[in-house]
Design an enzyme around this catalytic site. Structure first.
Site, short mmCIF file in Angstrom:
data_model
loop_
_atom_site.label_atom_id
_atom_site.label_comp_id
_atom_site.label_asym_id
_atom_site.label_seq_id
_atom_site.Cartn_x
_atom_site.Cartn_y
_atom_site.Cartn_z
N ASN A 9 0.86 -1.50 0.12
CA ASN A 9 0.01 0.04 -0.10
C ASN A 9 0.73 1.35 0.03
O ASN A 9 1.55 1.70 0.98
CB ASN A 9 -1.06 -0.02 1.35
CG ASN A 9 -1.95 1.21 1.26
OD1 ASN A 9 -1.36 2.24 0.90
ND2 ASN A 9 -2.94 0.84 2.16
N ASP A 69 -1.66 -4.26 10.55
CA ASP A 69 -3.14 -4.72 9.84
C ASP A 69 -4.08 -3.93 10.72
O ASP A 69 -3.91 -3.78 12.04
CB ASP A 69 -3.17 -6.19 10.23
CG ASP A 69 -4.09 -7.09 9.43
OD1 ASP A 69 -4.27 -6.69 8.48
OD2 ASP A 69 -4.82 -7.68 10.00
N ARG A 178 -4.68 4.29 14.14
CA ARG A 178 -3.46 4.33 13.55
C ARG A 178 -2.32 5.19 14.24
O ARG A 178 -1.23 4.90 14.36
CB ARG A 178 -3.65 4.36 11.94
CG ARG A 178 -2.38 4.10 11.22
CD ARG A 178 -2.49 4.29 9.62
NE ARG A 178 -3.38 2.89 9.55
CZ ARG A 178 -4.77 3.16 9.12
NH1 ARG A 178 -5.41 4.28 9.30
NH2 ARG A 178 -5.63 2.12 8.74
P1 ITT Z 1 -1.32 -4.24 3.46
O1 ITT Z 1 -0.79 -4.62 1.96
O2 ITT Z 1 -0.51 -3.49 4.31
O3 ITT Z 1 -1.92 -5.16 4.12
P2 ITT Z 1 -4.19 -3.04 2.94
O4 ITT Z 1 -4.62 -2.00 2.33
O5 ITT Z 1 -4.51 -4.65 2.69
O6 ITT Z 1 -2.39 -3.03 2.94
P3 ITT Z 1 -5.20 -3.78 5.69
O7 ITT Z 1 -4.95 -5.37 5.66
O8 ITT Z 1 -4.43 -3.43 6.89
O9 ITT Z 1 -4.22 -2.92 4.74
O10 ITT Z 1 -6.62 -3.42 5.58
C1 ITT Z 1 -7.38 -2.36 6.76
C2 ITT Z 1 -8.79 -2.32 6.07
O11 ITT Z 1 -9.58 -1.80 7.26
C3 ITT Z 1 -9.01 -1.21 5.01
O12 ITT Z 1 -8.89 -1.48 3.60
C4 ITT Z 1 -10.06 -0.28 5.53
O13 ITT Z 1 -11.44 -1.01 4.88
C5 ITT Z 1 -10.32 -0.70 6.89
N1 ITT Z 1 -9.70 0.60 7.54
C6 ITT Z 1 -8.57 0.46 8.52
N2 ITT Z 1 -8.38 1.56 9.06
C7 ITT Z 1 -9.31 2.23 8.53
C8 ITT Z 1 -9.50 3.76 8.58
O14 ITT Z 1 -8.53 4.72 9.42
N3 ITT Z 1 -10.62 4.56 8.17
C9 ITT Z 1 -11.50 3.54 7.42
N4 ITT Z 1 -11.09 2.55 7.26
C10 ITT Z 1 -10.28 1.73 7.73
#
Ligand code: ITT
Length: 197
Positions: A9, A69, A178
């Protein structure tokens, strides 16, 4: 000192660079690796999945490694979407996902929900550390706001009378899952590595 961020990401890479370069770290990410295959995230908690991602890249590069995560948990839906937040209703956009969650809570008084962020770090000795942040709130009755991303438009913060998508980035960062986890990580890095170079 070098540090590897295990994420595909680009937004996460940029944010970590902004935080870690002022501390003297040279930040790398997995897009630099040609022969790296991401491990399967088959943990049952945010911490386990963050550790799987961080350990996977550490074993490959033997460099301090970080992964995170995160996700949204809703109490009345048995904590769904939880660790499946990124993959929930795959193929649909967030406006549809958010509408779906509001629909599933129709007639339900228990709107309690929370965001979790777990940052895993594997240190230079291969030892794991996890830094966690949680932001509590409720699921709104209507989406509102266009800041942030993902589930922010339906995440209601009673103390602000706004969704997290209606907060400025600085306001969100001051209270977010976060933001909290990141501040714990930075404290650890300053303590452990500040005097090493
Ligand atoms: P990686 O390659 O680092 O895994 P990723 O984008 O798949 O990247 P995550 O697995 O951590 O990241 O996914 C977190 C999901 O949770 C993200 O896609 C959102 O749907 C939700 N999410 C997490 N933090 C959020 C926030 O601050 N506001 C809104 N949605 C959030």
């Amino acid at each position: 000192m070098d540090i590897m961020i295990a994420t595909g990401n680009k937004n996460k890479v940029r944010e970590y660079k902004e935080m870690l370069e002022p501390l003297g770290f040279t930040v790398h990410d997995t897009s630099e690796l040609t022969d790296y295959i991401e491990p399967v995230e088959d943990g049952t908690t945010f911490a386990e999945n963050a550790l799987i991602k961080a350990r996977g890249v550490f074993d490959h590069v033997s460099m301090i490694s970080i992964a995170d995560d995160s996700g949204l948990s809703i109490r009345a839906l048995d904590n769904e979407p939880g660790i499946h937040s990124a993959r929930y209703m795959e193929g649909y956009g967030y406006p549809e996902k958010n509408r779906n969650l509001i629909e599933r809570l129709k007639g339900c008084d228990d709107r309690f929900a929370w965001f979790t962020c777990d940052i895993a770090l594997i240190d230079h000795n291969g030892q794991p550390h996890v830094f966690e942040g949680i932001m509590e709130g409720e699921i709104a009755y209507e989406p509102a706001g266009s800041n942030g991303f993902g589930y922010d438009p339906i995440f209601w913060l009673g103390q602000y009378g706004k969704t997290s998508a209606q907060l400025t980035p600085d306001q969100k960062n001051a209270i977010s899952h976060r933001g909290q986890a990141t501040r714990k990580l930075l404290e650890f890095l300053k303590k452990e590595y500040d005097n090493e170079e």
